[in-house]
Design a protein around this motif. Structure first.
Motif, mmCIF file in Angstrom:
data_model
loop_
_atom_site.group_PDB
_atom_site.id
_atom_site.type_symbol
_atom_site.label_atom_id
_atom_site.label_comp_id
_atom_site.label_asym_id
_atom_site.label_seq_id
_atom_site.Cartn_x
_atom_site.Cartn_y
_atom_site.Cartn_z
ATOM 1 N N VAL A 46 0.841 -1.193 0.000
ATOM 2 C CA VAL A 46 0.000 0.000 0.000
ATOM 3 C C VAL A 46 0.880 1.249 0.000
ATOM 4 C CG1 VAL A 46 -1.723 1.310 1.316
ATOM 5 C CG2 VAL A 46 -1.881 -1.172 1.172
ATOM 6 N N VAL A 47 0.499 2.223 -0.817
ATOM 7 C CA VAL A 47 1.247 3.476 -0.917
ATOM 8 C C VAL A 47 0.417 4.571 -0.255
ATOM 9 C CG1 VAL A 47 2.214 5.180 -2.501
ATOM 10 C CG2 VAL A 47 2.337 2.734 -3.072
ATOM 11 N N ASP A 48 0.956 5.138 0.820
ATOM 12 C CA ASP A 48 0.326 6.258 1.520
ATOM 13 C C ASP A 48 1.180 7.495 1.308
ATOM 14 O OD1 ASP A 48 -1.579 4.530 2.510
ATOM 15 O OD2 ASP A 48 -0.737 4.409 4.516
ATOM 16 N N GLU A 49 0.533 8.601 0.895
ATOM 17 C CA GLU A 49 1.272 9.825 0.614
ATOM 18 C C GLU A 49 0.501 11.043 1.122
ATOM 19 O OE1 GLU A 49 3.492 8.789 -3.557
ATOM 20 O OE2 GLU A 49 1.339 9.174 -3.671
ATOM 21 N N VAL A 50 1.242 12.111 1.369
ATOM 22 C CA VAL A 50 0.677 13.413 1.703
ATOM 23 C C VAL A 50 1.221 14.401 0.690
ATOM 24 C CG1 VAL A 50 2.527 13.973 3.365
ATOM 25 C CG2 VAL A 50 0.300 15.119 3.552
ATOM 26 N N PHE A 51 0.399 15.374 0.310
ATOM 27 C CA PHE A 51 0.881 16.414 -0.602
ATOM 28 C C PHE A 51 1.698 17.382 0.233
ATOM 29 C CE2 PHE A 51 0.738 19.930 -3.624
ATOM 30 C CZ PHE A 51 1.059 19.242 -4.790
ATOM 31 N N GLY A 52 3.010 17.366 0.032
ATOM 32 C CA GLY A 52 3.938 18.069 0.905
ATOM 33 C C GLY A 52 4.197 19.518 0.560
ATOM 34 N N ARG A 53 4.995 20.135 1.393
ATOM 35 C CA ARG A 53 5.321 21.562 1.244
ATOM 36 C C ARG A 53 6.101 21.856 -0.039
ATOM 37 N NH1 ARG A 53 5.874 20.935 6.994
ATOM 38 N NH2 ARG A 53 4.262 22.167 8.002
ATOM 39 N N ASP A 54 6.760 20.837 -0.587
ATOM 40 C CA ASP A 54 7.496 21.010 -1.844
ATOM 41 C C ASP A 54 6.598 20.786 -3.057
ATOM 42 O OD1 ASP A 54 9.830 21.568 -0.471
ATOM 43 O OD2 ASP A 54 10.535 19.490 -0.523
ATOM 44 N N ASN A 55 5.286 20.758 -2.819
ATOM 45 C CA ASN A 55 4.294 20.584 -3.878
ATOM 46 C C ASN A 55 4.479 19.283 -4.646
ATOM 47 O OD1 ASN A 55 3.042 22.969 -3.172
ATOM 48 N ND2 ASN A 55 4.294 24.172 -4.559
#
Length: 160
Positions: free
Chosen positions: A105-114
């Motif tokens: 499973v791939v979990d990601e957040v849209f980070g400060r570096d866009n």
């Protein structure tokens, strides 16, 4: 020889044939292959254990084409609304996504570096419950895209 296709469907997780958590295929007596939901190509199962046969639902080539025509149906999104008033360090909106890839499973957040970066927040939330991440709430793709546009000025961040 043609392929037989299967959707991985686990109804307690909210899966359906129209929104499965994975696609598998095989030709005749050959081993199953899985569709990577990261690079959208078929891979030999190698080190990836196939799902229990009870979770594999046969589907048609037309159903596969429909599923492959809309990658977004495989992705789940969440939002976390941080607030100083609630005791957080800052006021911030974070958008998360999860791809149920058979290879992991791939979990990601849209980070400060866009850009999308790896995170454990969703997995921790699913394992431990809402008391650890109280503001994590499910959203649809359009809402995720709108929130990223509003907070970061980036359009199309949810495109796969």
């Amino acid at each position: 020889m043609t392929y037989e296709y299967f959707a991985r469907v686990w109804e307690p997780d909210g899966d359906s044939v129209d929104r499965p958590s994975g696609l598998w295929r095989r030709q005749g007596d050959e081993e199953l292959e899985y569709l990577s939901l990261v690079d959208w190509t078929w891979h030999p199962r190698d080190a990836v254990a196939p799902p229990h046969p009870d979770l594999l639902v046969p589907i048609s080539v037309e159903q596969v084409e429909t599923l492959l025509g809309d990658h977004e149906r495989f992705v789940s999104y969440w939002v976390q609304r941080l607030s100083v008033a609630k005791g957080d360090l800052s006021d911030e909106i974070r958008v998360y996504r999860q791809l149920p890839n058979p290879g992991g499973v791939v979990d990601e957040v849209f980070g400060r570096d866009n850009a999308w970066i790896s995170t454990r927040t969703i997995r921790d939330f699913q394992a431990a419950g809402p008391h650890d991440v109280p503001d994590l709430e499910p959203i649809d793709t359009a809402t995720a895209d709108r929130l990223i546009q509003e907070t970061r000025g980036i359009s199309g961040a949810t495109a796969l």
